[in-house]
Write an enzyme that holds these catalytic residues in place. Structure first.
Site, PDB file in Angstrom:
ATOM      1  N   GLY A  92       2.619   2.104  10.831  1.00  0.00           N
ATOM      2  CA  GLY A  92       3.637   3.199  10.636  1.00  0.00           C
ATOM      3  C   GLY A  92       4.278   3.500  12.083  1.00  0.00           C
ATOM      4  O   GLY A  92       4.995   4.603  12.096  1.00  0.00           O
ATOM      5  N   HIS A 133      -9.501   1.380   4.701  1.00  0.00           N
ATOM      6  CA  HIS A 133      -8.240   1.569   5.217  1.00  0.00           C
ATOM      7  C   HIS A 133      -8.328   2.575   6.567  1.00  0.00           C
ATOM      8  O   HIS A 133      -8.986   3.723   6.637  1.00  0.00           O
ATOM      9  CB  HIS A 133      -7.220   1.958   4.492  1.00  0.00           C
ATOM     10  CG  HIS A 133      -5.767   2.135   4.951  1.00  0.00           C
ATOM     11  ND1 HIS A 133      -5.251   2.934   5.973  1.00  0.00           N
ATOM     12  CD2 HIS A 133      -4.645   1.142   4.846  1.00  0.00           C
ATOM     13  CE1 HIS A 133      -4.156   2.489   6.441  1.00  0.00           C
ATOM     14  NE2 HIS A 133      -3.804   1.544   5.803  1.00  0.00           N
ATOM     15  N   GLU A 174      -6.792   4.797   7.729  1.00  0.00           N
ATOM     16  CA  GLU A 174      -6.419   6.117   7.477  1.00  0.00           C
ATOM     17  C   GLU A 174      -7.772   6.825   6.680  1.00  0.00           C
ATOM     18  O   GLU A 174      -7.972   7.941   7.171  1.00  0.00           O
ATOM     19  CB  GLU A 174      -5.268   6.333   6.498  1.00  0.00           C
ATOM     20  CG  GLU A 174      -3.973   6.059   7.381  1.00  0.00           C
ATOM     21  CD  GLU A 174      -3.041   5.368   6.612  1.00  0.00           C
ATOM     22  OE1 GLU A 174      -2.823   5.361   5.399  1.00  0.00           O
ATOM     23  OE2 GLU A 174      -2.000   5.025   7.532  1.00  0.00           O
ATOM     24  N   SER A 232       3.441  -2.250  10.233  1.00  0.00           N
ATOM     25  CA  SER A 232       4.735  -2.540  10.581  1.00  0.00           C
ATOM     26  C   SER A 232       5.453  -3.977  10.023  1.00  0.00           C
ATOM     27  O   SER A 232       6.117  -4.337  10.829  1.00  0.00           O
ATOM     28  CB  SER A 232       5.056  -1.985  11.920  1.00  0.00           C
ATOM     29  OG  SER A 232       4.967  -0.751  12.365  1.00  0.00           O
ATOM     30  N   GLU A 266      -5.504  -4.854  10.353  1.00  0.00           N
ATOM     31  CA  GLU A 266      -4.549  -3.806  10.564  1.00  0.00           C
ATOM     32  C   GLU A 266      -4.745  -3.124  11.785  1.00  0.00           C
ATOM     33  O   GLU A 266      -5.439  -2.066  11.732  1.00  0.00           O
ATOM     34  CB  GLU A 266      -4.311  -2.704   9.559  1.00  0.00           C
ATOM     35  CG  GLU A 266      -3.933  -3.418   8.069  1.00  0.00           C
ATOM     36  CD  GLU A 266      -3.402  -2.402   7.182  1.00  0.00           C
ATOM     37  OE1 GLU A 266      -2.492  -2.591   6.444  1.00  0.00           O
ATOM     38  OE2 GLU A 266      -4.159  -1.264   6.984  1.00  0.00           O
ATOM     39  N   ASN A 314       0.813  -1.040   0.069  1.00  0.00           N
ATOM     40  CA  ASN A 314       0.001  -0.108  -0.110  1.00  0.00           C
ATOM     41  C   ASN A 314       0.963   1.337  -0.113  1.00  0.00           C
ATOM     42  O   ASN A 314       1.479   1.712   1.094  1.00  0.00           O
ATOM     43  CB  ASN A 314      -0.820   0.052   1.160  1.00  0.00           C
ATOM     44  CG  ASN A 314      -1.797   1.277   1.416  1.00  0.00           C
ATOM     45  OD1 ASN A 314      -1.701   2.154   0.370  1.00  0.00           O
ATOM     46  ND2 ASN A 314      -2.330   1.340   2.511  1.00  0.00           N
ATOM     47  N   TRP A 315       0.913   1.824  -1.127  1.00  0.00           N
ATOM     48  CA  TRP A 315       1.884   2.958  -1.365  1.00  0.00           C
ATOM     49  C   TRP A 315       1.428   4.086  -0.776  1.00  0.00           C
ATOM     50  O   TRP A 315       2.292   5.167  -0.314  1.00  0.00           O
ATOM     51  CB  TRP A 315       2.159   3.317  -2.749  1.00  0.00           C
ATOM     52  CG  TRP A 315       3.162   2.149  -3.694  1.00  0.00           C
ATOM     53  CD1 TRP A 315       3.508   0.770  -2.924  1.00  0.00           C
ATOM     54  CD2 TRP A 315       3.532   2.212  -4.866  1.00  0.00           C
ATOM     55  NE1 TRP A 315       4.166   0.344  -3.989  1.00  0.00           N
ATOM     56  CE2 TRP A 315       4.350   0.889  -5.038  1.00  0.00           C
ATOM     57  CE3 TRP A 315       3.589   3.225  -5.755  1.00  0.00           C
ATOM     58  CZ2 TRP A 315       5.121   0.868  -6.310  1.00  0.00           C
ATOM     59  CZ3 TRP A 315       4.391   2.755  -6.974  1.00  0.00           C
ATOM     60  CH2 TRP A 315       4.847   1.659  -7.212  1.00  0.00           C
ATOM     61  N   LYS A 316       0.299   4.207  -0.339  1.00  0.00           N
ATOM     62  CA  LYS A 316      -0.369   5.473   0.400  1.00  0.00           C
ATOM     63  C   LYS A 316      -0.270   6.774  -0.313  1.00  0.00           C
ATOM     64  O   LYS A 316      -0.226   6.575  -1.746  1.00  0.00           O
ATOM     65  CB  LYS A 316       0.244   5.512   1.830  1.00  0.00           C
ATOM     66  CG  LYS A 316       0.040   4.258   2.622  1.00  0.00           C
ATOM     67  CD  LYS A 316       0.319   4.419   4.192  1.00  0.00           C
ATOM     68  CE  LYS A 316      -0.026   2.932   4.662  1.00  0.00           C
ATOM     69  NZ  LYS A 316       0.031   3.059   6.097  1.00  0.00           N
TER      70      LYS A 316
HETATM   71  P1  13P Z   1       3.087   0.111   7.645  1.00  0.00           P
HETATM   72  O1  13P Z   1       3.675  -1.121   7.183  1.00  0.00           O
HETATM   73  O2  13P Z   1       3.778   1.424   7.193  1.00  0.00           O
HETATM   74  O3  13P Z   1       2.757   0.170   9.072  1.00  0.00           O
HETATM   75  O4  13P Z   1       1.529   0.416   7.336  1.00  0.00           O
HETATM   76  C1  13P Z   1       0.742  -0.509   7.312  1.00  0.00           C
HETATM   77  C2  13P Z   1      -0.396  -0.315   6.443  1.00  0.00           C
HETATM   78  O5  13P Z   1      -1.039   0.702   6.797  1.00  0.00           O
HETATM   79  C3  13P Z   1      -0.866  -0.834   4.888  1.00  0.00           C
HETATM   80  O6  13P Z   1      -2.072  -0.632   4.608  1.00  0.00           O
END
Ligand code: 13P
Length: 247
Positions: A172, A94, A96, A212, A166, A9-11
Site C-alpha cells: 500500500g 496477512h 495486516e 504495490s 509480501e 485481496n480486496w481487504k
Molecule cells: P497493495 O497491492 O495495495 O500494496 O497490497 C498488497 C497486499 O497486501 C495484498 O495482500
C-alpha cells in the site's frame, strides 16, 4: 511447470452491491488470462461474488478463517462456511492480520492446517518489516515464518498450496520491491521448502509476490524464475487488475 496464480485481496473494501459491480467490470478483462485468477473478498461479499462470477475463469477466496470448526467464536468465520459459500482459497496470515489482530506464526500454522484439512487452498503470507530489512535479517525472518507456518503440514499438501511473499514496507505504499529483491526472497522461500521437504515439493509450491503490484510492474515481476504470480491489493479494485492478470 507451475501455473501462475494472480489473486486480488480486496481487504475491507466493497459493499456487496459494489462487489457485484466490480465483478461485472473485471470479468471480461481477466477472461483471457492464462493464470489462475482469484478474488479474495470480504466475508459478506463472498456469496454475491460467487454468484456473479459463476461460469467464468474466476475463483473466489476468503481473506481469513478461524481454526476451530464451529461454536462460540463471535465474529469469526469457519472453513466449512467458506467452502459452502463457494470459496476455493483463503488468505492466511496477512501482515495486516498479524499486525492489527496479533496473529502469530503459531496461529497461522493452525489456520493453514484447518484450511488444508477442509480442502481449501491456503495462500499463506509472509514478509519482513523495513526495520528487519535494514537490519539484514530478512531471510532469517522469512525462513522462520515459513518453518513455523508449515509445521506438521505434509509435503503433498504444501505442494498444492500458495505462499505469498509480501514485504510489509511495500504494501500500500507504492514502493514495490525491486525485481531482484522479490526474486531473492521468493527463491529463498523455495530453498527453505526444499530443505524442510524435498526438491519436488519446492518445485511444485506456488510463490506469489505482493506489495504495490500494478499494471506497469507485474509482467517483469511475474517473469522471475521463482515468482509464480501476485497477490494484489489496491490495483485489484480497478480495471488495472485485468492487465495484471494477463501479465
Ligand atoms: P497493495 O497491492 O495495495 O500494496 O497490497 C498488497 C497486499 O497486501 C495484498 O495482500
Amino acid at each position: 511447470m507451475r501455473k501462475k496464480i494472480v489473486a486480488g485481496n480486496w481487504k475491507m473494501n466493497m459493499t456487496p452491491s459494489q462487489a457485484v459491480e466490480l465483478c461485472e467490470t473485471l470479468k471480461p478483462l481477466v477472461a483471457g488470462s492464462e493464470a489462475d485468477v482469484v478474488f479474495c473478498v470480504p466475508a459478506i461479499d463472498i456469496v454475491p461474488v460467487v454468484e456473479a462470477v459463476k461460469g467464468t475463469n474466476i475463483e473466489v477466496g476468503g481473506e481469513n478463517l478461524y481454526f476451530e470448526d464451529k461454536g462460540a467464536y463471535t465474529g469469526e468465520i469457519s472453513a466449512d462456511m467458506l467452502l459452502d459459500a463457494g470459496c476455493k482459497y483463503v488468505i492466511i496470515g496477512h501482515s495486516e492480520r498479524r499486525d492489527y489482530f496479533k496473529e502469530t506464526d503459531a496461529i497461522v500454522n493452525k489456520k493453514v492446517k484447518k484450511a488444508i484439512e477442509k480442502g481449501l487452498t491456503p495462500i499463506m503470507c509472509c514478509g519482513e518489516s523495513l526495520e528487519q530489512r535494514e537490519q539484514g535479517i530478512t531471510l532469517d525472518w522469512i525462513r522462520m515464518q515459513i518453518k513455523i507456518g508449515l509445521q506438521g503440514v505434509d509435503a503433498a499438501d504444501v505442494a498444492k498450496m500458495v505462499i505469498a511473499y509480501e514485504p510489509i514496507w511495500a504494501i500500500g505504499t507504492g514502493v514495490t520491491a525491486t525485481t531482484e529483491q522479490a526474486q531473492e526472497v521468493c527463491g529463498a522461500i523455495r530453498e527453505c521448502i526444499a530443505e524442510i521437504y524435498c526438491r519436488e515439493t519446492a518445485d511444485a509450491v506456488r510463490i506469489q509476490y505482493g506489495g504495490s503490484v500494478n499494471a506497469g510492474n507485474a509482467a517483469e515481476l511475474f517473469s522471475q524464475p521463482d515468482i509464480d504470480g501476485g497477490l494484489v491489493g489496491g490495483a485489484s479494485l480497478k480495471a488495472d487488475f485485468g492487465v495484471i492478470a494477463n501479465a
